[in-house]
Write a protein that holds these residues in place. Structure first.
Motif, short mmCIF file in Angstrom:
data_model
loop_
_atom_site.label_atom_id
_atom_site.label_comp_id
_atom_site.label_asym_id
_atom_site.label_seq_id
_atom_site.Cartn_x
_atom_site.Cartn_y
_atom_site.Cartn_z
N ARG A 150 84.10 -12.45 -28.80
CA ARG A 150 82.91 -13.08 -28.55
C ARG A 150 82.88 -14.59 -27.70
N GLU A 151 84.16 -15.29 -28.81
CA GLU A 151 84.20 -16.68 -27.15
C GLU A 151 85.07 -16.23 -26.18
N ALA A 152 85.52 -15.09 -25.35
CA ALA A 152 86.23 -15.03 -24.30
C ALA A 152 84.94 -14.13 -23.48
N ALA A 153 84.04 -13.73 -24.03
CA ALA A 153 82.70 -12.84 -23.72
C ALA A 153 82.16 -13.87 -22.53
N VAL A 154 81.37 -13.55 -21.70
CA VAL A 154 80.63 -14.22 -20.71
C VAL A 154 79.32 -14.32 -21.23
N LYS A 155 79.16 -15.05 -21.24
CA LYS A 155 77.92 -16.24 -22.03
C LYS A 155 76.26 -15.49 -21.42
N VAL A 156 75.43 -15.31 -22.19
CA VAL A 156 74.28 -14.66 -22.02
C VAL A 156 73.24 -16.22 -22.20
N PRO A 157 72.82 -16.90 -20.99
CA PRO A 157 72.07 -18.22 -21.32
C PRO A 157 70.86 -18.40 -21.34
N ILE A 158 70.38 -18.14 -22.93
CA ILE A 158 69.32 -18.33 -23.68
C ILE A 158 68.73 -19.87 -23.88
N ASP A 159 67.88 -20.22 -23.16
CA ASP A 159 67.27 -21.56 -23.51
C ASP A 159 66.06 -21.37 -24.24
N PHE A 160 67.13 -21.38 -25.45
CA PHE A 160 65.93 -21.75 -27.14
C PHE A 160 64.65 -22.76 -27.19
N HIS A 161 65.44 -24.08 -26.34
CA HIS A 161 63.89 -24.98 -25.71
C HIS A 161 63.15 -24.82 -25.08
N ASN A 162 63.66 -23.42 -24.26
CA ASN A 162 61.71 -23.42 -23.06
C ASN A 162 61.36 -23.38 -23.92
N LYS A 163 60.20 -23.91 -23.27
CA LYS A 163 58.67 -23.43 -24.34
C LYS A 163 57.99 -22.50 -24.11
N ASP A 164 58.10 -21.49 -23.09
CA ASP A 164 57.10 -19.90 -22.78
C ASP A 164 58.39 -19.28 -24.02
N PHE A 165 59.54 -19.53 -23.49
CA PHE A 165 60.78 -18.40 -24.76
C PHE A 165 60.23 -18.71 -26.58
N ALA A 166 60.29 -19.91 -26.25
CA ALA A 166 59.28 -20.71 -27.83
C ALA A 166 58.33 -20.33 -28.42
N THR A 167 57.27 -20.38 -27.44
CA THR A 167 56.25 -19.73 -27.61
C THR A 167 55.94 -18.15 -28.13
N LYS A 168 56.96 -17.40 -27.05
CA LYS A 168 57.06 -15.49 -27.29
C LYS A 168 58.18 -15.21 -28.44
N ARG A 169 58.76 -16.25 -28.62
CA ARG A 169 58.91 -15.98 -30.01
C ARG A 169 58.17 -16.00 -31.17
N ARG A 170 56.85 -16.84 -31.67
CA ARG A 170 56.81 -17.68 -32.49
C ARG A 170 55.09 -16.56 -32.69
N LEU A 171 55.13 -15.85 -31.46
CA LEU A 171 53.75 -15.30 -31.44
C LEU A 171 54.37 -13.25 -32.11
N LEU A 172 55.78 -12.93 -31.70
CA LEU A 172 56.45 -12.25 -32.45
C LEU A 172 56.96 -12.68 -34.12
N LYS A 173 56.50 -13.56 -34.66
CA LYS A 173 56.86 -13.62 -35.81
C LYS A 173 55.72 -12.67 -36.59
N ARG A 174 56.67 -12.26 -37.50
CA ARG A 174 55.62 -11.55 -38.71
C ARG A 174 56.27 -11.66 -40.17
N ASN A 175 55.72 -12.04 -41.01
CA ASN A 175 55.83 -11.84 -42.35
C ASN A 175 58.01 -12.55 -42.56
N ASN A 176 59.04 -11.96 -42.71
CA ASN A 176 59.69 -12.64 -43.12
C ASN A 176 61.26 -12.44 -41.21
N TYR A 177 59.96 -11.98 -40.28
CA TYR A 177 60.94 -11.38 -39.38
C TYR A 177 60.21 -12.82 -38.35
N ARG A 178 61.71 -14.13 -38.07
CA ARG A 178 61.45 -15.06 -37.41
C ARG A 178 61.50 -15.08 -35.70
N GLY A 179 61.40 -14.04 -34.92
CA GLY A 179 61.57 -13.82 -33.34
C GLY A 179 63.03 -13.61 -32.79
#
Length: 414
Positions: free
Chosen positions: A77-106
């Motif tokens: 995993r350290e040698a793998a090509v990275k997937v650049p995900i911006d977890f602080h991106n406002k739109d991405f954070a909103t999407k994750r929040r909308l997906l949250k349900r019970n114990n699933y955190r998005g």
């Protein structure tokens, strides 16, 4: 380039093989990790010693040791090509929040099998991921067929209508997930480029090596919240559960269907052996590992789905499988069809393991609701459009090319 000799490690492996106690020492784990770093990161071990290492690990049984596997997965995993995900991106954070349900955190979710069980069944893991994507953020790690007629990427290409879906640049994955779809298919060769240096050797050796074990564990994306991992025989269940545990996974399940020597999926024709990771209680220290619970699942008793002979769930060609998946996504295949039910129970398990619901039968009903509304089909169509845009746009701006940007996304199901 200077070569690194792993002769001292090879001697350790001989000593281990000749020992009556078979103790996996910390020195051995560290030495194995260093050797694989030299192979995968520095590419500094000659072919003869690489062959000797892979052979010794297979025939000593060390390629099924949880501590050894965990140490090498870290290197991969350290040698793998990275997937650049911006977890602080406002739109991405909103999407994750909308997906949250019970114990699933998005967070990201994956489902994958080791393969090699000899049953040549339908592409159920990939289809299950598609069926669950209305409720979950899916990061499906997959590759071409090694022992089956149709691998996950073979079927995905056929379903998309071309290989462009495999050639999405890593930097486009984040925007696709943020703006277009709950899906991402991570084609293993794109991210694990270092494995190219051992591809010919693995083929020449002609037997399973530790790389056959590592693939399902080496999803390159960060932020995986939950995963299901199917293993080809029951003896591997506890091993893989312990590896997930050592990796810090808090939500996960290893499954092995009780069919022949084993089925690397939840079985449609009888019981499935399960090893589920139970998250550490709230308030536990940050590094507290999940516990492992062993139990069995059954299509009728747990999912409310009828039994089907495995012969009715066989894989055909990637193109034929893709035709059936398209019909499943379009809600054109009735519940009660063998492959439909096979996919239902595996996708429902994803919802339970992720924490969307606690009850297996309730999870089946949720998947049925999404199918009736054709939500997964729309997610797939948006995903393929975004992939095509990402592989053809010269500017890298896929938002202006795809019809169905953030304003057109599906609202998470209630």
């Amino acid at each position: 380039m200077a070569q690194v000799s792993i002769a001292p490690l090879l001697k350790l492996l001989v000593q281990y093989q000749e020992s009556d106690t078979k103790v996996v020492s910390n020195d051995l784990i560290i030495s194995v990790a260093a050797a694989f770093a030299a192979i995968l990161v520095q590419n500094e071990v000659d072919e003869g010693q690489r062959a000797a290492l892979l052979t010794a690990m297979t025939f000593s049984g060390l390629y099924y040791d949880s501590q050894i596997i965990n140490s090498i997965v870290k290197i991969m995993r350290e040698a793998a090509v990275k997937v650049p995900i911006d977890f602080h991106n406002k739109d991405f954070a909103t999407k994750r929040r909308l997906l949250k349900r019970n114990n699933y955190r998005g967070g990201f979710v994956d489902i994958v099998g080791t393969g090699g069980d000899g049953h040549n069944t339908f592409n159920v893991s990939t289809t299950a991921a598609l069926l669950a994507c209305p409720y979950l953020l899916i990061a499906k790690h997959g590759n071409r067929a090694a022992t089956s007629v149709s691998g996950s990427s073979d079927m995905i290409c056929a379903l998309a209508g071309g290989p462009f879906v495999l050639h999405v640049p890593p930097q486009s994955v984040g925007p696709i997930l943020t703006e277009h779809s709950n899906l991402a298919f991570l084609f293993a060769p794109t991210y694990h480029t270092s494995l190219g240096s051992v591809a010919k050797l693995r083929k020449d050796l002609g037997f399973s090596t530790i790389f056959n074990v590592l693939g399902p564990l080496a999803n390159p994306i960060e932020g995986i919240e939950a995963r299901i991992l199917g293993v080809k025989n029951r003896q591997l269940g506890k091993v893989f559960a312990e590896v997930l545990q050592l990796m810090g996974c808090q939500k996960g399940m290893v499954v092995c269907g009780d069919v022949g020597k084993g089925l690397d999926e939840i079985s449609p024709c009888g019981r499935t052996f399960c090893w589920r990771l139970i998250a550490a209680p709230a308030g536990s220290p940050p590094d507290t590992l999940a516990t492992i619970s062993e139990f069995e699942l059954h299509p009728i008793h747990d999912f409310g789905v009828e039994l089907h002979p495995l012969e009715d769930c066989k894989s055909k060609s990637p193109d034929e499988n893709a035709v059936l998946v398209k019909k499943i996504l379009g809600n054109e295949v009735p519940v009660g069809d063998a492959i439909m039910d096979y996919c239902l129970i595996n996708s429902a398990a994803l919802l339970v393991v992720s924490g969307v619901v606690d009850d297996w039968k309730e999870a089946v009903e949720l998947i049925k609701i999404a199918l009736e509304k054709k939500v997964a089909l729309r997610e797939w169509e948006r995903y393929t459009a975004a992939c095509k845009a990402a592989t053809t746009s010269t500017s890298g701006d896929i938002g202006s090319v795809v019809n169905g940007t953030q304003n057109g996304q599906n609202v998470p199901l209630g």
